[in-house]
Design a protein around this motif. Structure first.
Motif, PDB file in Angstrom:
ATOM      1  N   VAL A 113      21.816  21.356  -0.576  1.00  0.00           N
ATOM      2  CA  VAL A 113      21.318  20.675   0.890  1.00  0.00           C
ATOM      3  C   VAL A 113      20.411  21.572   1.603  1.00  0.00           C
ATOM      4  N   THR A 114      20.654  22.894   1.550  1.00  0.00           N
ATOM      5  CA  THR A 114      20.306  23.945   2.234  1.00  0.00           C
ATOM      6  C   THR A 114      18.578  24.075   1.981  1.00  0.00           C
ATOM      7  N   VAL A 115      18.022  24.068   0.743  1.00  0.00           N
ATOM      8  CA  VAL A 115      16.651  24.334   0.364  1.00  0.00           C
ATOM      9  C   VAL A 115      15.990  23.004   0.958  1.00  0.00           C
ATOM     10  N   PRO A 116      16.456  21.866   0.761  1.00  0.00           N
ATOM     11  CA  PRO A 116      15.554  20.513   1.568  1.00  0.00           C
ATOM     12  C   PRO A 116      15.511  21.022   2.771  1.00  0.00           C
ATOM     13  N   ALA A 117      16.572  21.293   3.407  1.00  0.00           N
ATOM     14  CA  ALA A 117      16.465  21.528   5.017  1.00  0.00           C
ATOM     15  C   ALA A 117      15.587  22.578   5.552  1.00  0.00           C
ATOM     16  N   ALA A 118      15.498  23.581   4.549  1.00  0.00           N
ATOM     17  CA  ALA A 118      14.528  24.573   4.876  1.00  0.00           C
ATOM     18  C   ALA A 118      13.322  24.295   4.777  1.00  0.00           C
ATOM     19  N   VAL A 119      12.718  23.454   3.777  1.00  0.00           N
ATOM     20  CA  VAL A 119      11.606  23.061   3.338  1.00  0.00           C
ATOM     21  C   VAL A 119      10.857  22.117   4.663  1.00  0.00           C
ATOM     22  N   VAL A 120      11.983  21.024   5.196  1.00  0.00           N
ATOM     23  CA  VAL A 120      11.678  20.369   6.155  1.00  0.00           C
ATOM     24  C   VAL A 120      11.071  21.337   7.287  1.00  0.00           C
ATOM     25  N   LEU A 121      11.960  22.424   7.708  1.00  0.00           N
ATOM     26  CA  LEU A 121      11.679  23.369   8.854  1.00  0.00           C
ATOM     27  C   LEU A 121      10.402  24.031   8.585  1.00  0.00           C
ATOM     28  N   LEU A 122      10.111  24.512   7.353  1.00  0.00           N
ATOM     29  CA  LEU A 122       8.885  25.088   6.926  1.00  0.00           C
ATOM     30  C   LEU A 122       7.763  24.265   7.350  1.00  0.00           C
ATOM     31  N   ARG A 123       7.792  22.950   6.724  1.00  0.00           N
ATOM     32  CA  ARG A 123       6.711  21.951   7.170  1.00  0.00           C
ATOM     33  C   ARG A 123       6.417  21.566   8.522  1.00  0.00           C
ATOM     34  N   ALA A 124       7.339  21.812   9.281  1.00  0.00           N
ATOM     35  CA  ALA A 124       7.316  21.600  10.593  1.00  0.00           C
ATOM     36  C   ALA A 124       6.658  22.695  11.099  1.00  0.00           C
ATOM     37  N   ARG A 125       6.727  24.007  10.713  1.00  0.00           N
ATOM     38  CA  ARG A 125       5.806  24.986  11.125  1.00  0.00           C
ATOM     39  C   ARG A 125       4.507  25.188  10.468  1.00  0.00           C
ATOM     40  N   MET A 126       4.672  24.648   9.357  1.00  0.00           N
ATOM     41  CA  MET A 126       3.091  24.840   8.365  1.00  0.00           C
ATOM     42  C   MET A 126       2.992  23.529   7.614  1.00  0.00           C
ATOM     43  N   LEU A 183      36.189  16.487  -4.076  1.00  0.00           N
ATOM     44  CA  LEU A 183      35.714  15.199  -3.841  1.00  0.00           C
ATOM     45  C   LEU A 183      36.423  13.976  -4.253  1.00  0.00           C
ATOM     46  N   ALA A 184      36.628  13.208  -3.247  1.00  0.00           N
ATOM     47  CA  ALA A 184      37.280  11.873  -3.555  1.00  0.00           C
ATOM     48  C   ALA A 184      36.338  10.565  -3.124  1.00  0.00           C
ATOM     49  N   ALA A 185      36.672   9.937  -3.712  1.00  0.00           N
ATOM     50  CA  ALA A 185      36.087   8.261  -3.102  1.00  0.00           C
ATOM     51  C   ALA A 185      36.612   8.133  -1.735  1.00  0.00           C
ATOM     52  N   LEU A 247      32.473   8.855  -9.366  1.00  0.00           N
ATOM     53  CA  LEU A 247      33.257   8.848  -8.034  1.00  0.00           C
ATOM     54  C   LEU A 247      33.135   7.647  -7.375  1.00  0.00           C
ATOM     55  N   ARG A 248      32.074   7.004  -7.162  1.00  0.00           N
ATOM     56  CA  ARG A 248      31.927   5.740  -6.328  1.00  0.00           C
ATOM     57  C   ARG A 248      32.228   4.475  -7.203  1.00  0.00           C
ATOM     58  N   MET A 249      32.254   4.802  -8.606  1.00  0.00           N
ATOM     59  CA  MET A 249      32.508   3.425  -9.441  1.00  0.00           C
ATOM     60  C   MET A 249      34.052   3.725  -9.824  1.00  0.00           C
ATOM     61  N   HIS A 261      27.131  20.994  -3.125  1.00  0.00           N
ATOM     62  CA  HIS A 261      27.478  19.761  -3.691  1.00  0.00           C
ATOM     63  C   HIS A 261      28.033  18.820  -2.702  1.00  0.00           C
ATOM     64  N   ALA A 262      29.090  19.474  -2.259  1.00  0.00           N
ATOM     65  CA  ALA A 262      29.987  18.564  -1.655  1.00  0.00           C
ATOM     66  C   ALA A 262      29.419  17.910   0.041  1.00  0.00           C
ATOM     67  N   ARG A 263      28.530  18.877   0.515  1.00  0.00           N
ATOM     68  CA  ARG A 263      27.866  18.553   1.607  1.00  0.00           C
ATOM     69  C   ARG A 263      26.862  17.199   1.063  1.00  0.00           C
ATOM     70  N   ASP A 264      26.289  17.319   0.138  1.00  0.00           N
ATOM     71  CA  ASP A 264      25.339  16.510  -0.468  1.00  0.00           C
ATOM     72  C   ASP A 264      25.951  14.980  -0.635  1.00  0.00           C
ATOM     73  N   GLU A 265      26.968  15.039  -1.619  1.00  0.00           N
ATOM     74  CA  GLU A 265      27.754  13.679  -1.794  1.00  0.00           C
ATOM     75  C   GLU A 265      28.357  13.142  -0.595  1.00  0.00           C
ATOM     76  N   VAL A 266      28.963  13.965   0.429  1.00  0.00           N
ATOM     77  CA  VAL A 266      29.538  13.279   1.925  1.00  0.00           C
ATOM     78  C   VAL A 266      28.405  12.712   2.430  1.00  0.00           C
ATOM     79  N   ALA A 267      27.371  13.444   2.369  1.00  0.00           N
ATOM     80  CA  ALA A 267      26.161  12.622   3.290  1.00  0.00           C
ATOM     81  C   ALA A 267      25.518  11.472   2.879  1.00  0.00           C
ATOM     82  N   ARG A 268      25.757  11.229   1.436  1.00  0.00           N
ATOM     83  CA  ARG A 268      25.148  10.147   0.840  1.00  0.00           C
ATOM     84  C   ARG A 268      26.380   8.913   0.993  1.00  0.00           C
ATOM     85  N   GLY A 269      27.517   8.984   1.594  1.00  0.00           N
ATOM     86  CA  GLY A 269      28.624   8.046   1.981  1.00  0.00           C
ATOM     87  C   GLY A 269      29.351   7.529   0.694  1.00  0.00           C
ATOM     88  N   ASN A 270      30.361   6.994   1.273  1.00  0.00           N
ATOM     89  CA  ASN A 270      31.513   6.473   0.363  1.00  0.00           C
ATOM     90  C   ASN A 270      32.469   7.870  -0.492  1.00  0.00           C
TER      91      ASN A 270
END
Length: 323
Positions: A113-126, A183-185, A247-249, A261-270
């Protein structure tokens, strides 16, 4: 006797550098000749010119072929970096011609999750920066970094890396502490009570990565430290897409993952994170760049600032800076 740097600059050509790499990778003058579309006498002449310039024999010859010695390995490594830098220059010029302001090549694990967040911040500056993300194992990405194919790598500071000969070639900064997560459903009602310990989950249906991974080893350690035999996962999987779908099925499953990975799955929901005691640490995550006498390009420096900022917003908590 070596002619020094002036001799190397004046007499050696890029073709000589290609030859160094070809000899190292093919292990024979015939193989190098075929790759470079040259005759074997021409290959031998060029190799003599290279060794004359460095004032040292770089390859040991035998009936089996040629093998780079310690001097040769150093020369081949630098040749690869120079050729990769030229390829990078071509990529950057093509991107600039297409309207980009800069090009950044980042290596990262497949789930972060950290790399996509950093890329968004980078592109806000550049806003006009072009970013190329290459995914893979940290060991492979580090090698690509050292070969000049990547500008930086975000990944785990593993014990193997800390003890390797590559570490002095790297500039590293620890950003995030990491830990084993469960992680759990969201619909799984069997793991909602407080104060769960690893031993309490011994009979659960587990999804876990293969045994050679850091996460699986930490998973096994968690149960051993709690006085029980580690369970055998009913499913082994590495892909985040596969884990999330499972997990979802099938709400009966539990999954062992790292915090990113946990941050990413939780953010996706369920899916939710299950608190389990005691916490099991994993190697910290950091940003790696090549150690060099010259400064880093502005886009790399800006990305480093962005990933520090993104890391500071994450958890479990920021790691102390290093090296």
């Amino acid at each position: 006797m070596t002619g020094g740097v002036d001799y190397l600059v004046r007499r050696l050509r890029l073709r000589h550098l290609e030859l160094l790499v070809a000899l190292a990778e093919t292990g024979s003058t015939r193989g190098a000749a075929d790759r470079l579309h040259l005759s074997q006498p021409a290959i031998s002449k060029m190799l003599n010119e290279i060794e004359g310039g460095f004032g040292a024999r770089l390859f040991d010859r035998s009936h089996q072929g040629v093998q780079a010695n310690a001097f040769g390995a150093a020369a081949v490594y630098r040749a690869r970096v120079i050729l990769s830098e030229l390829a990078r220059a071509q990529d950057e010029i093509d991107a600039l011609r297409a309207g980009a302001s800069a090009v950044l090549r980042v290596g990262a694990p497949s789930v972060t999750v950290t790399v996509p967040a950093a890329v968004v911040l980078l592109r806000a500056r550049m806003p006009a920066a072009s970013v190329q993300i290459r995914e893979g194992r940290v060991s492979e990405l580090i090698q690509r970094l050292l070969d000049g194919e990547l500008d930086c790598v975000f990944g785990a500071v593993t014990p193997q890396l800390l003890s390797s000969d590559l570490l002095p070639l790297l500039q590293s900064e620890l950003l995030l502490e990491d830990q084993l997560c469960v992680l759990a459903a969201a619909s799984n009602v069997n793991v909602r009570r407080r104060g769960l310990r690893w031993a309490d989950l011994r009979s659960a249906q587990w999804v876990a990565p293969p045994k050679e991974t850091l996460v699986r080893q930490a998973f096994m350690t968690a149960f051993l430290n709690d006085g029980v035999e580690p369970p055998e996962p009913v499913i082994e999987a590495m892909s985040s897409v596969t884990v999330g779908a499972l997990l979802r099925m099938d709400p009966s499953l539990l999954c062992a993952v790292r915090f990113e990975h946990a941050r990413d799955e939780v953010a996706r929901g369920n899916v939710r994170k299950v608190p389990v005691l005691p916490a099991i640490p994993l190697p910290s995550l950091g940003l790696f760049t090549r150690r060099a006498a010259i400064g880093q390009p502005a886009v790399v420096q800006e990305f480093a600032r962005a990933i520090r900022k993104a890391g500071a917003r994450a958890g479990p908590r920021a790691a102390p800076r290093s090296r």
